[in-house]
Design an enzyme around this catalytic site. Structure first.
Site, PDB file in Angstrom:
ATOM      1  N   SER A 131       0.875  -1.188   0.000  1.00 29.17           N
ATOM      2  CA  SER A 131       0.000   0.000   0.000  1.00 29.17           C
ATOM      3  C   SER A 131       0.900   1.223   0.000  1.00 29.17           C
ATOM      4  O   SER A 131       2.038   1.164   0.500  1.00 29.17           O
ATOM      5  CB  SER A 131      -0.871   0.014   1.251  1.00 29.17           C
ATOM      6  OG  SER A 131      -1.481   1.281   1.413  1.00 29.17           O
ATOM      7  N   TYR A 144      -1.437  -0.381  10.497  1.00 30.76           N
ATOM      8  CA  TYR A 144      -1.543  -0.714   9.073  1.00 30.76           C
ATOM      9  C   TYR A 144      -0.311  -0.185   8.326  1.00 30.76           C
ATOM     10  O   TYR A 144       0.311  -0.920   7.545  1.00 30.76           O
ATOM     11  CB  TYR A 144      -2.828  -0.110   8.493  1.00 30.76           C
ATOM     12  CG  TYR A 144      -3.101  -0.456   7.042  1.00 30.76           C
ATOM     13  CD1 TYR A 144      -3.556  -1.721   6.671  1.00 30.76           C
ATOM     14  CD2 TYR A 144      -2.899   0.487   6.034  1.00 30.76           C
ATOM     15  CE1 TYR A 144      -3.804  -2.039   5.333  1.00 30.76           C
ATOM     16  CE2 TYR A 144      -3.150   0.183   4.691  1.00 30.76           C
ATOM     17  CZ  TYR A 144      -3.602  -1.080   4.360  1.00 30.76           C
ATOM     18  OH  TYR A 144      -3.845  -1.386   3.041  1.00 30.76           O
TER      19      TYR A 144
HETATM   20  N1  LIG Z   1      -8.677  -0.987  -1.393  1.00 34.19           N
HETATM   21  C1  LIG Z   1      -7.692  -0.128  -1.202  1.00 34.19           C
HETATM   22  O1  LIG Z   1      -7.890   1.106  -1.241  1.00 34.19           O
HETATM   23  C2  LIG Z   1      -6.281  -0.621  -0.974  1.00 34.19           C
HETATM   24  C3  LIG Z   1      -5.229   0.297  -1.064  1.00 34.19           C
HETATM   25  C4  LIG Z   1      -3.937  -0.137  -0.852  1.00 34.19           C
HETATM   26  C5  LIG Z   1      -3.687  -1.466  -0.546  1.00 34.19           C
HETATM   27  N2  LIG Z   1      -4.730  -2.349  -0.458  1.00 34.19           N
HETATM   28  C6  LIG Z   1      -4.420  -3.742  -0.115  1.00 34.19           C
HETATM   29  O2  LIG Z   1      -4.972  -4.588  -1.110  1.00 34.19           O
HETATM   30  C7  LIG Z   1      -5.171  -5.885  -0.545  1.00 34.19           C
HETATM   31  C8  LIG Z   1      -6.569  -6.375  -0.926  1.00 34.19           C
HETATM   32  O3  LIG Z   1      -7.527  -5.541  -0.294  1.00 34.19           O
HETATM   33  P1  LIG Z   1      -8.963  -5.192  -0.920  1.00 34.19           P
HETATM   34  O4  LIG Z   1      -9.005  -3.724  -1.051  1.00 34.19           O
HETATM   35  O5  LIG Z   1      -9.249  -6.055  -2.065  1.00 34.19           O
HETATM   36  O6  LIG Z   1      -9.849  -5.554   0.388  1.00 34.19           O
HETATM   37  P2  LIG Z   1     -11.131  -6.471   0.616  1.00 34.19           P
HETATM   38  O7  LIG Z   1     -12.116  -6.282  -0.487  1.00 34.19           O
HETATM   39  O8  LIG Z   1     -11.538  -6.161   2.016  1.00 34.19           O
HETATM   40  O9  LIG Z   1     -10.530  -7.949   0.552  1.00 34.19           O
HETATM   41  C9  LIG Z   1      -9.677  -8.408   1.545  1.00 34.19           C
HETATM   42  C10 LIG Z   1      -9.451  -9.898   1.368  1.00 34.19           C
HETATM   43  O10 LIG Z   1      -8.574 -10.365   2.423  1.00 34.19           O
HETATM   44  C11 LIG Z   1      -9.144 -11.559   2.964  1.00 34.19           C
HETATM   45  N3  LIG Z   1      -8.744 -11.757   4.348  1.00 34.19           N
HETATM   46  C12 LIG Z   1      -8.827 -10.882   5.374  1.00 34.19           C
HETATM   47  N4  LIG Z   1      -8.435 -11.465   6.514  1.00 34.19           N
HETATM   48  C13 LIG Z   1      -8.097 -12.747   6.210  1.00 34.19           C
HETATM   49  C14 LIG Z   1      -7.633 -13.851   6.959  1.00 34.19           C
HETATM   50  N5  LIG Z   1      -7.420 -13.773   8.285  1.00 34.19           N
HETATM   51  N6  LIG Z   1      -7.394 -15.021   6.319  1.00 34.19           N
HETATM   52  C15 LIG Z   1      -7.612 -15.121   4.986  1.00 34.19           C
HETATM   53  N7  LIG Z   1      -8.031 -14.115   4.216  1.00 34.19           N
HETATM   54  C16 LIG Z   1      -8.287 -12.933   4.831  1.00 34.19           C
HETATM   55  C17 LIG Z   1     -10.651 -11.349   2.836  1.00 34.19           C
HETATM   56  O11 LIG Z   1     -11.329 -12.595   2.783  1.00 34.19           O
HETATM   57  P3  LIG Z   1     -12.170 -13.277   3.944  1.00 34.19           P
HETATM   58  O12 LIG Z   1     -12.839 -12.193   4.739  1.00 34.19           O
HETATM   59  O13 LIG Z   1     -13.097 -14.196   3.204  1.00 34.19           O
HETATM   60  O14 LIG Z   1     -11.165 -14.038   4.749  1.00 34.19           O
HETATM   61  C18 LIG Z   1     -10.742 -10.682   1.464  1.00 34.19           C
HETATM   62  O15 LIG Z   1     -10.772 -11.668   0.451  1.00 34.19           O
HETATM   63  C19 LIG Z   1      -4.958  -5.736   0.960  1.00 34.19           C
HETATM   64  O16 LIG Z   1      -3.678  -6.208   1.312  1.00 34.19           O
HETATM   65  C20 LIG Z   1      -5.028  -4.234   1.187  1.00 34.19           C
HETATM   66  O17 LIG Z   1      -4.294  -3.828   2.315  1.00 34.19           O
HETATM   67  C21 LIG Z   1      -6.019  -1.962  -0.665  1.00 34.19           C
END
Ligand SMILES: NC(=O)c1ccc[n+]([C@@H]2O[C@H](COP(=O)([O-])OP(=O)(O)OC[C@H]3O[C@@H](n4cnc5c(N)ncnc54)[C@H](OP(=O)(O)O)[C@@H]3O)[C@@H](O)[C@H]2O)c1
Length: 246
Positions: A131, A144
């Protein structure tokens, strides 16, 4: 090239960026192992893409060690991530432990288990989704930022570990992407939509998938090490200087 790769494992596959990466890899003919906790959503993804679903909490190190597919994967995408609102002053014990366990400890274990096989086979690609919180300081959750900074350094360090082998490492470093993450943080998807997405030109999942595809599809002598990708209207930085009242 992608044709060298046969298998992949993607964490955080049930939603957002992870689900998008699974769909893209599967469409390219890769056998994808999709990992996250929500079995119903994984099964739906499996029905749509042909991926193999593994309903696992990645904080369960024993379950990761028992996951045979992890030892043989060509592509490992460390994408699962969680965040919280508030900073270190308002963080409770769980707010430290969950973020550390999911965002960095599990990533270390996944790499520790998957990478030796890649080195032996002289073929592999590790993609870490960090991120901009890992490289810039701005208002947000302290834990975070700290965990994502660790993923940033880990990604660079893995290049040293892979030295001399055809094992590539890519860090994808996004700004704001339209997913469920903010809704989960504040516990209200509709409010998150209004506060964080409505009226903003945020990145879409497909923008991140395109960045991952660029790195994976690069010729095999090319390692795309770090891709920072932000919405055009989002700029990190800023400086605060408070005048003391007394
Ligand atoms: N969206 C943004 O603005 C943004 C910006 C920068 C970086 N990111 C990064 O991008 C990545 C993906 O995030 P996203 O935005 O796609 O978020 P999201 O829609 O909330 O998806 C998060 C995923 O992580 C899984 N997860 C969470 N805790 C878990 C656990 N204990 N075991 C296994 N799986 C787990 C969730 O699945 P379950 O709940 O089914 O386990 C879900 O599939 C993350 O690393 C986030 O920090 C996102």
């Amino acid at each position: 090239m992608l044709s060298d790769y046969k298998t992949a494992l993607v964490t955080g596959a049930s939603a957002g960026i992870g689900a998008g990466i699974v769909a893209w890899l599967a469409a390219k003919g890769i056998q994808v192992h999709a990992v996250s906790r929500d079995k119903a959503r994984l099964d739906e993804l499996a029905a749509k893409t042909g991926c193999t679903a593994h309903a696992i909490d990645i904080r369960d190190t024993g379950a990761l060690e028992a996951l045979e597919a992890l030892r043989d994967v060509d592509i490992l995408v460390n994408n699962a991530g969680v965040s919280r609102s508030g900073d270190i002053l308002s963080t409770d014990r769980c707010g430290v432990e969950e973020l550390v366990d999911v965002n960095i400890e599990a990533v270390l274990h996944l790499v520790r288990i998957a990478m030796p096989g890649m080195m032996t086979r002289d073929r592999g690609h590790i993609v870490n989704v960090s991120s901009i919180a890992g490289v810039y300081n701005f208002s947000g959750n302290t834990v975070y930022h700290a965990t994502k900074a660790a993923v940033h350094m880990l990604s660079q360090q893995l290049r040293i570990a892979a030295y001399g082998k055809r094992v590539r490492v890519t860090e994808i470093c996004p700004g704001r992407v339209e997913t469920e993450i903010f809704g989960k943080v504040i516990g209200d998807m509709a409010r998150a939509q209004r506060e964080f997405y409505d009226g903003f030109e945020s990145l879409k999942v497909e923008d991140i998938v395109a960045a991952v595809a660029y790195a994976i599809e690069a010729p095999r002598h090319v390692n795309i090490g770090h891709i920072e990708i932000l919405p055009t209207f989002q700029v990190p930085g800023g400086l605060n200087f408070e005048r003391r009242a007394d």
